[in-house]
Write an enzyme that holds these catalytic residues in place. Structure first.
Site, short mmCIF file in Angstrom:
data_model
loop_
_atom_site.label_atom_id
_atom_site.label_comp_id
_atom_site.label_asym_id
_atom_site.label_seq_id
_atom_site.Cartn_x
_atom_site.Cartn_y
_atom_site.Cartn_z
N ASP A 68 0.83 -1.16 -0.14
CA ASP A 68 0.11 0.02 0.02
C ASP A 68 0.74 1.38 -0.03
O ASP A 68 1.89 1.34 0.61
CB ASP A 68 -1.09 -0.02 1.26
CG ASP A 68 -1.93 1.15 1.15
OD1 ASP A 68 -2.79 1.32 0.20
OD2 ASP A 68 -1.92 1.98 2.35
N GLU A 93 1.40 -0.05 -4.77
CA GLU A 93 0.34 0.57 -5.12
C GLU A 93 0.93 2.09 -5.71
O GLU A 93 0.81 2.94 -4.83
CB GLU A 93 -0.53 0.87 -3.97
CG GLU A 93 -1.80 1.45 -4.50
CD GLU A 93 -2.58 2.50 -3.43
OE1 GLU A 93 -3.61 2.82 -3.46
OE2 GLU A 93 -1.92 2.44 -2.18
N ASP A 138 -10.55 1.42 -4.47
CA ASP A 138 -10.28 2.88 -4.45
C ASP A 138 -10.88 3.65 -5.59
O ASP A 138 -10.82 4.97 -5.67
CB ASP A 138 -8.75 3.07 -4.58
CG ASP A 138 -8.12 2.64 -3.21
OD1 ASP A 138 -8.72 3.06 -2.30
OD2 ASP A 138 -6.87 2.23 -3.30
#
Length: 563
Positions: free
Chosen positions: A327, A356, A422
């Protein structure tokens, strides 16, 4: 011709080893330049002045600004000295480190020619064999399936039709629910399960981690997680965990210790705090975005690095996790990614690290850093095509351009997405038109990289921006019996073919259609997509299609042709 029209750099995405015997060279030439022929003049650095060879390069890719000429040289050992010879309409010249010249002094090659040494196997960027072309499925555990029954903290019905602005909604999903649906995922054709965070947390998304060495009790704890990994492996599936190394929760014991003890805490330097103790008003510490509940970890700190390496190693060694989605990876120090990669490869050389990163990520990809990133630019290009913002030619150029950002090995390991936790679900982005959604997923299955399916995309779930895109999986959906769901499954089935897992790729506009071709071992599959207002004739052996009849692809349709 001007020097600014040419781009090349040795030991980069323009020049790299494919294996011990083959080196790919790539020359970018501005589209405004018309060339009749492009050659590479190459030889061994020790004998280049007196012994060099000429080889024709072929135009392989095109993006909005450049044509890309390529050649694969069979050289062993992989030591090269080389220049390019380009023939234009009014001029022929050499392109070297010194720029463009009408002639070239080969005896001075040692100070002006490009040079490359690609002998070291550890530096090769190649797909990890055990991951090649695999199809990913992203599970948001709190919203996928409830296998453990009623929970006291649930405050929202599972089939709530809208979760807009309901950031603190709990529906009750857990890891036993994922275990219960493994046969479903196996039948769907899924090869890798990617789980968003499973650690203890006060949120439904778990990106604010309270304990990196535990599994949230609401999800079933470590015992259920261990069983999930075992059951997935028994079915031949890999498991990827989501690790949050950019930040933690403000309730994490380390941050609480700093709140209590200030600079006297051993963890003060583990965060970015301006002052003695952290405070919210005014905010004096760095965090994820502007979320004070997620203080940013100082991954420049060697102690923090060692701790997080211990975390990842634990889940690999004790639970058999195969890889990690990382992340906010662009917020973490490069130095840490280097240390992490070295440590985890010692445990399993096949471990896959996916960052990410949302845009161009060349600086984060390397044999000593990340293997891959989530390919959000692919979503941008694909959505632009199905929404008719881009025509077929612009789309082909843009998709080709994405491949040219990286060495081929990285392009083949990108995690391609059309939806995630997201962003809006793809059907919602497509205005509810499932035919457009199918075109996008057909493009994904034909493109280099790993296709990633966000849970529920296969039954065309809708959802706007976070948190509405995180609705409970609709296990009672009528779409499970629809022909479109069957078509979605067939697209995944196609992806299992060697030609789509490992084949070369060609992307272009043809008769107003977007065409993506994959070629492998004498077999060719071509995908034709039609976003015109009229039908277009495409003849050949039909393998799979939507809105195709009488050798005509209708608007908002596609067809797969075998040659």
């Amino acid at each position: 011709m001007e020097i600014a029209s040419f781009r090349h750099q040795s030991d980069s995405r323009f020049c790299f080893s494919l294996d011990e015997h083959h080196v790919l060279l790539r020359l970018a030439v501005a589209r405004s330049v018309s060339l009749h022929r492009v050659q590479v003049v190459f030889g061994d650095p020790m004998s280049f002045a007196r012994s060099h060879r000429y080889a024709d390069m072929a135009l392989r890719h095109t993006d909005a600004g450049y044509h890309y000429y390529e050649i694969v040289l069979d050289v062993f050992p992989a030591r090269l000295m080389y220049v390019f010879l380009v023939d234009g309409e009014n001029r022929s010249c050499y392109f070297s480190e010194s720029g463009l010249t009408d002639t070239y002094k080969f005896d001075l090659g040692f100070i002006s020619a490009f040079q490359f040494v690609g002998e070291n196997k550890n530096d090769f960027v190649v797909e990890k064999p055990s991951w090649q072309g695999k199809v990913f499925y992203q599970i948001f555990p709190e919203r996928f399936n409830n296998g453990l029954g009623p929970k006291s903290y649930v405050n929202t019905p599972w089939n709530e039709t809208s979760l807009a602005h309901k950031y603190r909604a709990f529906l009750g999903g857990d890891l036993q629910g994922a275990i219960d649906k493994l046969d479903y995922l196996d039948d769907l054709g899924i090869e890798v399960i990617y789980l968003t965070p499973v650690h203890p947390s006060i949120s439904n998304h778990k990106y604010d981690v309270l304990d990196y060495f535990d599994v949230d009790a609401g999800f079933g704890g470590k015992e259920v997680f261990h069983r999930l990994v075992e059951e997935a492996h028994r079915r031949g599936m890999k498991v990827m965990m989501d690790m949050v190394f950019n930040h933690c929760a403000n309730g994490h014991p380390f941050f609480k210790d700093v709140i209590l003890n200030g600079r006297q805490s051993k963890y003060h330097s583990w965060f970015f705090i301006d002052g003695d103790k952290p405070r919210r008003t005014p905010l004096n510490y760095r965090c994820f975005g502007t979320f004070a509940g997620m203080p940013k970890l100082n991954t420049n700190n060697k102690e923090v690095q060692s701790y997080l390496i211990e975390v990842a190693s634990y889940w690999m060694k004790d639970f058999g996790v195969d890889g990690f989605r990382l992340d906010v990876s662009e917020g973490v120090s490069h130095d840490f990614w280097v240390r992490l990669k070295i440590a985890l490869k010692e445990i399993d050389p096949e471990v896959l690290l996916v960052g990410e990163n949302w845009l161009n990520s060349e600086s984060y990809l390397g044999v000593n850093q990340l293997d891959s990133v989530m390919n959000y630019p692919f979503l941008g290009v694909t959505s632009g095509y199905v929404l008719r913002i881009r025509d077929a030619k612009d789309t082909a150029d843009a998709l080709d351009g994405l491949l040219m950002r990286y060495k081929d090995g990285y392009s083949k390991m990108m995690l391609n997405i059309l939806a995630s936790h997201d962003v809006r679900r793809f059907l919602t982005l497509c205005g509810g038109d499932a035919d457009l959604s199918l075109i996008g997923y057909a493009m994904m299955m034909f493109y280099w990289g790993h296709p990633m399916i966000y849970y529920g995309e296969e039954i065309f779930m809708q959802g706007a921006e976070d948190p509405d895109n995180r609705r409970g999986m609709q296990w009672d959906s009528k779409q499970f019996q629809s022909y479109r769901h069957s078509l979605f499954k067939e697209l995944i089935r196609l992806r299992k073919l060697p030609v789509l897992k490992a084949g070369d790729i060609e992307i272009k506009e043809q008769d107003g259609l977007l065409m993506i071709a994959r070629k492998y071992d004498g077999k060719t599959l071509k995908l034709y997509c039609n976003m015109n207002e009229h039908g277009v004739r495409v003849a050949g052996k039909e393998i799979l299609s939507n809105r195709y009849a009488g050798e005509e692809v209708w608007p908002k349709g596609f067809v797969v042709i075998e040659e």
